[in-house]
Structure formats: C-alpha cells, structure tokens
Write a protein that holds these residues in place. Structure first.
Motif, PDB file in Angstrom:
ATOM      1  N   GLN B  21       0.816  -1.207   0.000  1.00 23.98           N
ATOM      2  CA  GLN B  21       0.000   0.000   0.000  1.00 23.98           C
ATOM      3  C   GLN B  21       0.864   1.278   0.000  1.00 23.98           C
ATOM      4  O   GLN B  21       0.731   2.099  -0.893  1.00 23.98           O
ATOM      5  CB  GLN B  21      -0.934  -0.034   1.205  1.00 23.98           C
ATOM      6  N   PRO B  22       1.792   1.430   0.964  1.00 23.65           N
ATOM      7  CA  PRO B  22       2.610   2.653   0.950  1.00 23.65           C
ATOM      8  C   PRO B  22       3.380   2.832  -0.353  1.00 23.65           C
ATOM      9  O   PRO B  22       3.454   3.936  -0.872  1.00 23.65           O
ATOM     10  CB  PRO B  22       3.568   2.451   2.121  1.00 23.65           C
ATOM     11  N   VAL B  23       3.925   1.730  -0.882  1.00 21.32           N
ATOM     12  CA  VAL B  23       4.718   1.860  -2.113  1.00 21.32           C
ATOM     13  C   VAL B  23       3.830   2.362  -3.243  1.00 21.32           C
ATOM     14  O   VAL B  23       4.186   3.278  -3.985  1.00 21.32           O
ATOM     15  CB  VAL B  23       5.371   0.506  -2.489  1.00 21.32           C
ATOM     16  N   GLN B  24       2.624   1.765  -3.345  1.00 19.26           N
ATOM     17  CA  GLN B  24       1.732   2.196  -4.427  1.00 19.26           C
ATOM     18  C   GLN B  24       1.284   3.642  -4.224  1.00 19.26           C
ATOM     19  O   GLN B  24       1.214   4.422  -5.167  1.00 19.26           O
ATOM     20  CB  GLN B  24       0.516   1.272  -4.511  1.00 19.26           C
ATOM     21  N   GLU B  25       0.999   4.000  -2.973  1.00 17.63           N
ATOM     22  CA  GLU B  25       0.563   5.373  -2.706  1.00 17.63           C
ATOM     23  C   GLU B  25       1.692   6.351  -3.015  1.00 17.63           C
ATOM     24  O   GLU B  25       1.483   7.389  -3.605  1.00 17.63           O
ATOM     25  CB  GLU B  25       0.141   5.524  -1.243  1.00 17.63           C
ATOM     26  N   LEU B  26       2.923   5.983  -2.611  1.00 20.69           N
ATOM     27  CA  LEU B  26       4.073   6.845  -2.866  1.00 20.69           C
ATOM     28  C   LEU B  26       4.235   7.083  -4.355  1.00 20.69           C
ATOM     29  O   LEU B  26       4.489   8.197  -4.803  1.00 20.69           O
ATOM     30  CB  LEU B  26       5.346   6.215  -2.312  1.00 20.69           C
ATOM     31  N   ARG B  27       4.038   5.984  -5.131  1.00 23.41           N
ATOM     32  CA  ARG B  27       4.198   6.104  -6.570  1.00 23.41           C
ATOM     33  C   ARG B  27       3.169   7.078  -7.126  1.00 23.41           C
ATOM     34  O   ARG B  27       3.457   7.896  -7.973  1.00 23.41           O
ATOM     35  CB  ARG B  27       4.030   4.725  -7.215  1.00 23.41           C
ATOM     36  N   ARG B  28       1.958   6.988  -6.592  1.00 31.15           N
ATOM     37  CA  ARG B  28       0.898   7.874  -7.074  1.00 31.15           C
ATOM     38  C   ARG B  28       1.182   9.325  -6.682  1.00 31.15           C
ATOM     39  O   ARG B  28       0.888  10.247  -7.413  1.00 31.15           O
ATOM     40  CB  ARG B  28      -0.449   7.408  -6.509  1.00 31.15           C
ATOM     41  N   PHE B  29       1.765   9.518  -5.488  1.00 35.19           N
ATOM     42  CA  PHE B  29       1.952  10.875  -4.996  1.00 35.19           C
ATOM     43  C   PHE B  29       3.310  11.447  -5.360  1.00 35.19           C
ATOM     44  O   PHE B  29       3.622  12.568  -5.003  1.00 35.19           O
ATOM     45  CB  PHE B  29       1.778  10.920  -3.477  1.00 35.19           C
ATOM     46  N   LEU B  30       4.136  10.638  -6.075  1.00 36.11           N
ATOM     47  CA  LEU B  30       5.495  11.081  -6.370  1.00 36.11           C
ATOM     48  C   LEU B  30       5.530  12.432  -7.076  1.00 36.11           C
ATOM     49  O   LEU B  30       6.240  13.345  -6.627  1.00 36.11           O
ATOM     50  CB  LEU B  30       6.222  10.009  -7.190  1.00 36.11           C
ATOM     51  N   GLY B  53      -0.012  14.078   5.001  1.00 34.87           N
ATOM     52  CA  GLY B  53      -1.289  13.516   5.423  1.00 34.87           C
ATOM     53  C   GLY B  53      -1.903  12.688   4.316  1.00 34.87           C
ATOM     54  O   GLY B  53      -2.421  11.590   4.545  1.00 34.87           O
ATOM     55  N   ALA B  54      -1.795  13.193   3.086  1.00 38.40           N
ATOM     56  CA  ALA B  54      -2.372  12.488   1.949  1.00 38.40           C
ATOM     57  C   ALA B  54      -1.720  11.125   1.761  1.00 38.40           C
ATOM     58  O   ALA B  54      -2.326  10.206   1.242  1.00 38.40           O
ATOM     59  CB  ALA B  54      -2.225  13.327   0.680  1.00 38.40           C
ATOM     60  N   VAL B  55      -0.440  11.009   2.173  1.00 37.25           N
ATOM     61  CA  VAL B  55       0.220   9.713   2.086  1.00 37.25           C
ATOM     62  C   VAL B  55      -0.142   8.864   3.300  1.00 37.25           C
ATOM     63  O   VAL B  55      -0.387   7.660   3.195  1.00 37.25           O
ATOM     64  CB  VAL B  55       1.753   9.894   1.993  1.00 37.25           C
ATOM     65  N   ALA B  56      -0.196   9.511   4.462  1.00 39.81           N
ATOM     66  CA  ALA B  56      -0.384   8.764   5.708  1.00 39.81           C
ATOM     67  C   ALA B  56      -1.773   8.152   5.786  1.00 39.81           C
ATOM     68  O   ALA B  56      -1.930   7.020   6.254  1.00 39.81           O
ATOM     69  CB  ALA B  56      -0.146   9.682   6.898  1.00 39.81           C
ATOM     70  N   VAL B  57      -2.782   8.876   5.300  1.00 39.40           N
ATOM     71  CA  VAL B  57      -4.160   8.383   5.431  1.00 39.40           C
ATOM     72  C   VAL B  57      -4.358   7.033   4.733  1.00 39.40           C
ATOM     73  O   VAL B  57      -4.831   6.084   5.358  1.00 39.40           O
ATOM     74  CB  VAL B  57      -5.172   9.447   4.934  1.00 39.40           C
ATOM     75  N   PRO B  58      -3.949   6.908   3.452  1.00 40.00           N
ATOM     76  CA  PRO B  58      -4.106   5.586   2.809  1.00 40.00           C
ATOM     77  C   PRO B  58      -3.307   4.499   3.525  1.00 40.00           C
ATOM     78  O   PRO B  58      -3.745   3.349   3.597  1.00 40.00           O
ATOM     79  CB  PRO B  58      -3.562   5.808   1.389  1.00 40.00           C
ATOM     80  N   VAL B 107       4.865  -4.684  -7.786  1.00 37.18           N
ATOM     81  CA  VAL B 107       5.197  -4.559  -6.364  1.00 37.18           C
ATOM     82  C   VAL B 107       4.897  -5.869  -5.641  1.00 37.18           C
ATOM     83  O   VAL B 107       5.690  -6.363  -4.842  1.00 37.18           O
ATOM     84  CB  VAL B 107       4.405  -3.396  -5.737  1.00 37.18           C
ATOM     85  N   HIS B 108       3.724  -6.453  -5.969  1.00 36.55           N
ATOM     86  CA  HIS B 108       3.346  -7.734  -5.375  1.00 36.55           C
ATOM     87  C   HIS B 108       4.397  -8.791  -5.677  1.00 36.55           C
ATOM     88  O   HIS B 108       4.737  -9.614  -4.831  1.00 36.55           O
ATOM     89  CB  HIS B 108       1.995  -8.213  -5.925  1.00 36.55           C
ATOM     90  N   ARG B 109       4.905  -8.774  -6.894  1.00 37.08           N
ATOM     91  CA  ARG B 109       5.830  -9.834  -7.297  1.00 37.08           C
ATOM     92  C   ARG B 109       7.145  -9.741  -6.550  1.00 37.08           C
ATOM     93  O   ARG B 109       7.714 -10.755  -6.160  1.00 37.08           O
ATOM     94  CB  ARG B 109       6.064  -9.780  -8.805  1.00 37.08           C
ATOM     95  N   ILE B 110       7.628  -8.507  -6.358  1.00 35.99           N
ATOM     96  CA  ILE B 110       8.881  -8.338  -5.624  1.00 35.99           C
ATOM     97  C   ILE B 110       8.721  -8.866  -4.207  1.00 35.99           C
ATOM     98  O   ILE B 110       9.616  -9.498  -3.649  1.00 35.99           O
ATOM     99  CB  ILE B 110       9.281  -6.845  -5.606  1.00 35.99           C
ATOM    100  N   LEU B 111       7.522  -8.639  -3.636  1.00 37.26           N
ATOM    101  CA  LEU B 111       7.283  -9.052  -2.255  1.00 37.26           C
ATOM    102  C   LEU B 111       6.812 -10.497  -2.143  1.00 37.26           C
ATOM    103  O   LEU B 111       6.639 -11.009  -1.047  1.00 37.26           O
ATOM    104  CB  LEU B 111       6.234  -8.129  -1.626  1.00 37.26           C
ATOM    105  N   GLY B 112       6.566 -11.155  -3.307  1.00 36.10           N
ATOM    106  CA  GLY B 112       6.093 -12.538  -3.268  1.00 36.10           C
ATOM    107  C   GLY B 112       4.634 -12.648  -2.856  1.00 36.10           C
ATOM    108  O   GLY B 112       4.255 -13.540  -2.108  1.00 36.10           O
ATOM    109  N   LEU B 113       3.800 -11.738  -3.332  1.00 37.06           N
ATOM    110  CA  LEU B 113       2.391 -11.706  -2.949  1.00 37.06           C
ATOM    111  C   LEU B 113       1.490 -11.935  -4.153  1.00 37.06           C
ATOM    112  O   LEU B 113       1.896 -11.756  -5.296  1.00 37.06           O
ATOM    113  CB  LEU B 113       2.037 -10.342  -2.339  1.00 37.06           C
ATOM    114  N   SER B 114       0.241 -12.314  -3.891  1.00 34.43           N
ATOM    115  CA  SER B 114      -0.771 -12.436  -4.937  1.00 34.43           C
ATOM    116  C   SER B 114      -2.099 -11.916  -4.420  1.00 34.43           C
ATOM    117  O   SER B 114      -2.448 -12.142  -3.258  1.00 34.43           O
ATOM    118  CB  SER B 114      -0.960 -13.898  -5.349  1.00 34.43           C
TER     119      SER B 114
END
Lengths: 160, 500
Positions: B21-30, B53-58, B107-114
């Motif tokens: 979540q943070p990584v995706q949000e960071l990418r959006r807010f970059l 705040g806009a990053v922290a809330v998500p 991002v999911h793939r790097i972390l080994g998630l699905s």
C-alpha cells in the motif's frame, strides 16, 4: 421440413385496447407539441403536410400496429417449457425450459391496472433469454406465476 | 493434518501487504511530492503537512484493512469478514465458486504476494477479493476452492465428509501443459481489429491536420515548394505513426501475454500470463460452455486467429469471455480449441451453408445503402447544380460493398457435431462460435416480414456465458429448427411440426 408450431394461447383481447390507448397517448402528445410549437410559440408556419403526416402516423400506430401485434402475440406453458411469440413486423419466438427458470416476475402498469391486465416475465441464467408475456388477464397471470414458481422450485441444480 | 486452511480458523492477509500500500501510494503521490518540494522550497519552505497527510491516510487505511480482514473455509463455504466501522461478512458456497483469479502486480511480485479474486458468478461487485496473500498460500487457497469435490474427505475440504472417499478416488493425472506462447506470434498483434482501428484513426487525424491544398490532386503541378514540403512531411509522419502503432501493438501483446501457459489440471483449465503483472485464472470444467474462434480480417489474411473461452459466471471486465489464445497461427488456435472442448469436429468440421436466399440477402444489405446514395447523388446532379464527378467515388464504393457481401455470405454456416452447436458469421470480424448443447438454456427465433417471405430465421441459442447467445444468422427455417431440435430435443418436442 421441421417447423415450430405457434403457441396455443392468445393474450387477452383487452391487450389490443391497452396497446391502442398507449399509442393514442403518444399521438396526442405529438399533436400537442405540433400545435404548441407552431401556433402558440410561432416558431414556424404550420403547413398542410404536417398534420397529414401526423394523421398517417396515428392511423398506423393506433389503428394498425396494435391489431397486428394482437394477432402475433401468443404464449404457452407446458410441463417442460415456456414458449412465447411476440412482435409484429419483426416476430420473435422464445423457448426456455422450466428447469432453467431463475425468477418469475409479475408486474402491472397504470394502463394494465385500469383494464385488469398484467405482465409475466420469466428470466433464465442467460441475460439474452428472458421471456415476457404482456397483456394477460390478471387472474390468469397470477395463477401462471404460482404454477411456474412451484415448477421451477422442483427443478434441481442452479439453472446455469 | 495442519495447514493454513484448517476448518473454522480465521486467517489474516499476508503481513507483507502492509508494504504494498505505501509503495503504491508513494508512486501515485510522487509527482505531487516532487512538486511540493520544489514549489515549497522556492516559495515558503515547508508546508508539506497536508501532502504527508495524503500519504499517511491511505497507509493507515491499509493497516486498518490488514487488522480487520479475515477469511476462512468452513462448513462448505468460504467466508470473508472485513470492515472497521461498517463490518461485513460475505460467504459463498464452495460449489458456487466458478473462477479463482490470482493477480500479482510488479510490487506484489517483488514481495512474493498475490491478490486473490474469487468469482461466484453473481457479478463483479459480489466477488470476494483478498489483497494480498503470500504466493504459496494463494496457491493453496486456489486448490482448496476449486478442488473441493476432488479433495472431499481430505483435510483441506470442509464439513464432515465420510473418510475413505479419498482413498477410493483414482490418483489424479499430473498437470499437462497444452499451450505455451511463442513470442514470435507478437508479429500478428498489429493486424488485430485494435491495430487496424488505430491505423484508421491516424489516417483520419492526418486528413484533418494537413492544409486543404494538399488534397487537390489537380493542383499538384502548381504546388509551391512549401506545399511539397507539407506533402513530404505528411507522408513521413504517416509512415512513422504507422510504425509506432505497430511497435506499440507488439509491445502491448508481449506485456499482456508474456509466457502465457495454458495448463490442463484434473478438473480445470489454468491460464497464466503477463510480463510485469502476472495473472493466473482457473476455470472449472463445468463452467466452460464453449469457445469462440475470432478472425478479424487482418488476422485472417495472415492465416491467424484468436481463441476465447465462453465461461458461465465469469463477471467483471472479462464479460464472460476469457482469452485463451491471443493472436496466433490458425492451426494452433484450432488445435487448442479442439483440446479445450474435448472434441475435434466442432473446431475443424466444414459447416452447412445457409443457401442462395441468405446469400442474396447479404448482397442486398451490402449494396442497398450504396445504391440509394447513388440514386440520390444522380438526382442531385440532374436537378441541382452538383458537379458530375461526385458520382465517381460513390460508384467506387460498390466494389468494397460487393467484396463484403461475398465474404459475409461465404462465412455463414452452422453445424451440430459431437454435442456442440457451431455457428459462423461475419466478415470484418469473422467468428466461429462453439457451444456445448448442455449449456444451451433456450432458443430465440427471430424473423422480420422480409425474412418470413424468404423462409429465413435468425436463431439464437441463449447461454449463461460469453455474449449470452450464439447467433445463427439468416438460416433457412427448416435447417434452423433441425439444429434446435437436435440440440435440445426434449425442449422442442412439444412444439415442432415435422412436415416431411
């Protein structure tokens, strides 16, 4: 050559009147719009062919189409299948097995209520396969819904 | 036996999803953050509070989601519980689970998630979403969801099934790979309808931006050097744009379908594909109603086609059709089609044509609009002050119209072979649709006044998957009714008249 015979029952004769009333309402609306835009608001001159065109349309829409439609509309429900025939210029016959029925709907608009008619709609798991019977006598429609609901419940599986 | 899917135990999402979540949000807010630093730095310095705040809330919402989401398989059902303030519990019967989708973004793939999406056929908003699980756990969940009948009696399955059934069951066949994508097939990508459409759009843009003088052929000799410059520029631009769209189409093909593998497992078809985001879709045998071989004109001329599976209860963006084989050689597509439906003839057998009347109808429908236009234009030339040469391009339209009519009438055909209804029609996008008779829910027989006079009907076999119907266009009524009566004899028995 294999052909489909037509369904056994006609819809109620009052259906013809219902379609005519619906069409008449539409024609009255068009005539009012014509009079208001030309004579009252004076947006354009009223020519002779405008009411003539409207009159021709009215004859077809009120006089011809409902009669034609009534001659085409038929329905039949047997132990295994529901079968309808609708339309007028373009005719459509639909067949669905009772075992694949998912919902049975009963509805009545203001015109239908006035004339004591009702519609029955049978849906299946295919969005393209709903079967609608319009203009049934109210009591016939009610007993048909009851009958179909019992039969559909008796069928096993999830009807897809 | 233990495992993450034991009865009655509630399971959480994987803890690693907190990072996604943070990584995706960071990418959006970059862009916003960079802007804030630059603007803030030059203007006042600081003032980053609300951006943070806009990053922290998500991120906080993600933590809340992790803490409140639980799932389990219990008593023949899969249950999903979530929500902090408004709590929801969603349950689905295991035997109503139609598809299980596993998706992993970069991002999911790097972390080994699905991400797991469980489709029940009740529409996309009724799907059960789990974002995200560890890759192994997701796989175990998929097996548990789809193999519930096979695994009956095994500890994975829920409910008190009698022991011993597992021992009696035959050993399942090993998984078998039916198709693996050949990257060279990407050469077909620019030929799909999407590619052709892009080229046409480019041509349209070109005609709009060029100055009018570029289109007056009769004035070509008078063109100034500047005018010639425009023409050359236009030509170069068109070629470059066409190349660019072709390259984009190939790249899109490879990114979407990279390493596409279609696997036969004992009771399902499993499709894995994707370069950056990998997607894995599993479809139960009973949900596979049929296949569609699509041949857009460009692909057909190149001897290629694509294959879709008609899946009942497949909701959401896939709209009931799952692409099994992206544009590929026709022989490959037909082979996979035969394998998937478990019968050879529906994919290969010649079809029964619809006869001369249907052919005449195709010709009339293709030529009539052009002829009407021609009559109107002729009248305009004779009566009004319209120059006669305007008739030439209109008359030339008759050629493509005739080609279309010929091709469309040749495409028409149907068959009932090896328990499948087969129908083919279309020219610009020719489709050969195959539907198992067991998946035919009902029939719709349409005929207009003209069709009645010609003894033709348009027959629809309705079904719960794909486009909800398979259409047999303009078939002679007798042949159409034979097809319907042969497919579902018990349904039509009471209504057919055999007039032989």
């Amino acid at each position: 050559m294999t052909t489909l015979r037509r369904p056994a029952h006609r819809v109620d004769p009052r259906a013809r009147l219902m379609w005519q009333l619906g069409a008449a309402t539409e024609v009255v609306g068009l005539a009012t719009a014509l009079v208001v835009t030309s004579l009252v608001l004076d947006l354009y001159d009223l020519r002779w062919w405008m009411p003539a065109l409207l009159a021709t349309y009215a004859v077809g829409r009120v006089g011809l189409v409902p009669v034609w439609r009534y001659r085409v509309h038929r329905w039949e429900v047997t132990e295994h299948a529901a079968y309808t025939q609708t339309g007028w210029w373009a005719r459509e016959r639909r067949l669905a097995p009772i075992s694949r029925i998912q919902t049975v709907d009963w509805d009545q608009g203001p015109l239908e209520r006035l004339l004591g008619l009702a519609n029955v709609t049978i849906t299946t798991a295919s969005a393209a396969g709903a079967i609608a019977i319009a203009g049934l006598d109210q009591a016939t429609a009610e007993s048909l819904v009851a009958e179909l609901t019992v039969r559909a419940d008796a069928a096993p599986g999830d009807a897809t | 036996m233990s495992g993450p899917l034991d009865d009655a135990t509630w399971h959480r999402l994987d803890r690693r999803m907190l990072v996604v979540q943070p990584v995706q949000e960071l990418r959006r807010f970059l862009p916003l953050l960079v802007g804030a630093f630059v603007a803030g730095g030059t203007a006042r310095g600081g003032g980053l509070g609300w951006e943070l705040g806009a990053v922290a809330v998500p991120v906080l919402l993600g933590v809340a989601r992790y803490l409140t989401t639980r799932y389990r398989i219990h008593d023949g059902r899969v249950e999903l519980r979530r929500g902090l303030l408004q709590r929801t519990l969603r349950t689905a019967q295991l035997d109503r689970v139609r598809t299980v989708d596993l998706t992993s973004g970069p991002v999911h793939r790097i972390l080994g998630l699905s991400t797991v999406r469980i489709g029940t056929g009740a529409g996309a908003d009724q799907d059960l979403d789990l974002d995200s699980l560890g890759r192994d756990e997701a796989q175990r969940l998929r097996v548990a969801l789809l193999d519930h009948a096979v695994a009956e009696g095994a500890p994975l399955a829920a409910g008190g099934t009698e022991p011993g059934t597992a021992a009696d069951a035959p050993a399942p066949e090993p998984d078998r790979v039916v198709l693996r994508l050949d990257p060279s097939w990407a050469r077909y990508a620019p030929l799909t309808s999407a590619g052709v459409l892009a080229a046409a759009a480019l041509l349209g843009v070109a005609t709009q931006v060029a100055p009018d003088s570029a289109w007056r052929v009769d004035r070509l000799p008078d063109l100034t050097p500047e005018g010639w410059g425009w023409l050359v520029l236009l030509g170069v631009g068109l070629v470059a744009a066409a190349l660019a769209s072709a390259v984009l189409a190939v790249a899109g093909y490879l990114v979407t379908h990279w390493d596409l593998t279609l696997t036969r497992t004992p009771r399902q078809w499993r499709l894995v594909r994707g370069l950056l985001t990998t997607r894995e879709t599993s479809v139960e045998d009973a949900r596979l109603a049929g296949v569609v071989v699509r041949e857009p004109l460009g692909l057909r001329l190149a001897g290629a086609a694509e294959l879709g599976a008609v899946v009942t209860g497949l909701g959401g963006e896939q709209k009931g059709t799952l692409t099994l084989v992206p544009p590929a050689p026709l022989a490959t597509v037909a082979g996979v089609a035969a394998e998937v439906i478990g019968a050879r003839s529906p994919a290969y057998a010649p079809l029964r044509g619809h006869g001369p009347v249907a052919t005449r109808r195709r010709w009339l429908r293709a030529l009539a609009p052009v002829l009407v236009l021609l009559v109107v234009a002729t009248a305009a030339v004779l009566l009004a002050d319209v120059p006669a040469p305007v008739l030439v391009p209109i008359a030339l339209l008759l050629l493509p119209a005739a080609a279309l009519a010929r091709d469309r009438s040749r495409s028409l055909g149907h068959a009932l072979v090896e328990g499948h209804v087969v129908a083919r029609s279309g020219s610009l996008v020719r489709r050969r649709e195959v539907l198992g008779v067991g998946h035919v829910i009902g029939w719709t027989v349409r005929d207009t006044w003209f069709q009645r006079r010609q003894g033709l009907v348009t027959l629809d076999a309705t079904t719960a998957g794909g486009r909800q119907r398979v259409t047999v266009l303009d078939v002679p009524e007798g042949a159409g009714m034979d097809l319907a009566a042969g497919s579902t004899p018990e349904l039509l028995a009471a209504f057919v008249l055999d007039g032989r």
